[in-house]
Design an enzyme around this catalytic site. Sequence first.
Site, short mmCIF file in Angstrom:
data_model
loop_
_atom_site.label_atom_id
_atom_site.label_comp_id
_atom_site.label_asym_id
_atom_site.label_seq_id
_atom_site.Cartn_x
_atom_site.Cartn_y
_atom_site.Cartn_z
N HIS A 1 75.29 40.07 19.06
CA HIS A 1 74.68 40.99 19.95
C HIS A 1 75.77 41.80 20.54
CE1 HIS A 1 70.43 39.28 20.18
NE2 HIS A 1 71.10 38.16 19.62
N ASP B 1 70.37 44.80 26.14
CA ASP B 1 69.96 44.24 25.21
C ASP B 1 68.44 43.94 25.31
OD1 ASP B 1 69.34 42.01 23.12
OD2 ASP B 1 71.68 41.76 22.98
#
Length: 480
Positions: free
Chosen positions: A21, A118
């Site tokens: 990520h 995110d």
Amino acid sequence: MENQKPQPPHVVFLPFPALGHIKPMLKLAELLSHAGLQVTFINTQHIHHLLLPSIDTDALYRRFPNFNFLSIPDGLPPHHPRTFLNIFPSISSATVTALCHMLVSDLSCTTTTCIIADGIMSSSVVTAGEEFGIPVLAFRTFSACCTWANFHLSKLIEEGEVPLQDMDKLVTCIPGLENVLRCRDLPGICRVERAEDPILEFFINEAKAMLRASALILNTFDELEAPIISKLSSLFPKIYTIGPLHALSNVRINVNDDPSPLASSSTSILWKEDKDCITWLHSQPSKSVVFASLGSIASLTQEQILEFWHGLVDSGKSFLLVIRPDLIIGEDSSGNSAQLLTDLQERTKGKGMIVSWAPQEQVLSHPAVGGFLTHGGWNSILESTHAGVPMICWPVISDQQVNSRFVSEVWRVGLDMKDRCERGVVEKMVRDLMEVKRDEIMKVMDGVAEQARKSVEEGGSSYRNLELLIQEIRSMTTLI
């Protein structure tokens, strides 16, 4: 005061604390900073302390003077054995409190134009954004196809597909994927014993919260996932497809501005690379080596490692195998794993090479590499696709189950070895990839790789979409 130079837009980044990520979000942060925007990149304190030693921060700040790192708690004690799954319950509750505090303290001296968060932290971050009147853009670091599947988790439960029963049954309740996904190809979070599983509920809630974001950012390119991107456009007012980000960064920053490597090498975040493997690759024939790396999270038993190793050896192909220091389950509690690794390194001589971590982008672009045995993480698939290297996917968790199915059955740029880990299967898959089915796969892969490369070039779809994203962020400053 009338001649005072206006401040550039200020973008706050908040990635989920995992390598897969952080990498793409850091690349986007660098690209926005390169475009003249002010960037604050917020990691958890645990990741922050692991990340900084791998980055030449002086060089980074010289190149990107408007870039800054900050950190917040993740809700866990310092010595907690953090895993991909046990971070979920704490990160959401801890994030909203810490972010709100940061917006009124550490960042109070500057106006925050927007937050790029995110996608699986949407619930807490969108809530904070709404409280302070700051737009939130959701960056989903998964593929578009897995993102679309995640929006149908509740439907899968309603239809009785989750918990999974018949693993080979076709799933028919996800529009556009009716004849694509089997139950075994659903996101890894669907492999639960009961529908009320807290991690599954977490992902369902995050998908709902993500719909409150002002836009969706995806690390993909239109030519690869157009049908699913079109489906997602019915859920979001704006979608920016800007991948492969590692390649877009190379085009816009390295090539056009400075030929030296980026100060923050995304391939070495959190792990030290063994670059001796590049020297070894120089000695190998063209397209002869299988690169085998199962990512930064997966853990394997000694038996599984041995099955992979024997399969690679029995294939007769030279191989470069990555075995992370923490890859083998039980290494800390027994000396057997360390001994196993020593034995395998000795027995690999003349057949291949074993390293603890490799510069993956550099390896995949090396002329000697002809195939990639991968866990099917999205960053790895994009890097392999851009390099034109066909794949064998052995997915472990999360989006990897969906990705591997698309690699084999939709994009047809590789093979899916899902749920199988026997040396005979590994051997056959390697031979199929490198010999038996190679011509068939490479005809498709060459075309997809060309599309990936064109997408990040000036005038390409991802290049244009990044420009549109930058314009969108700049326009937000006029609304503040």
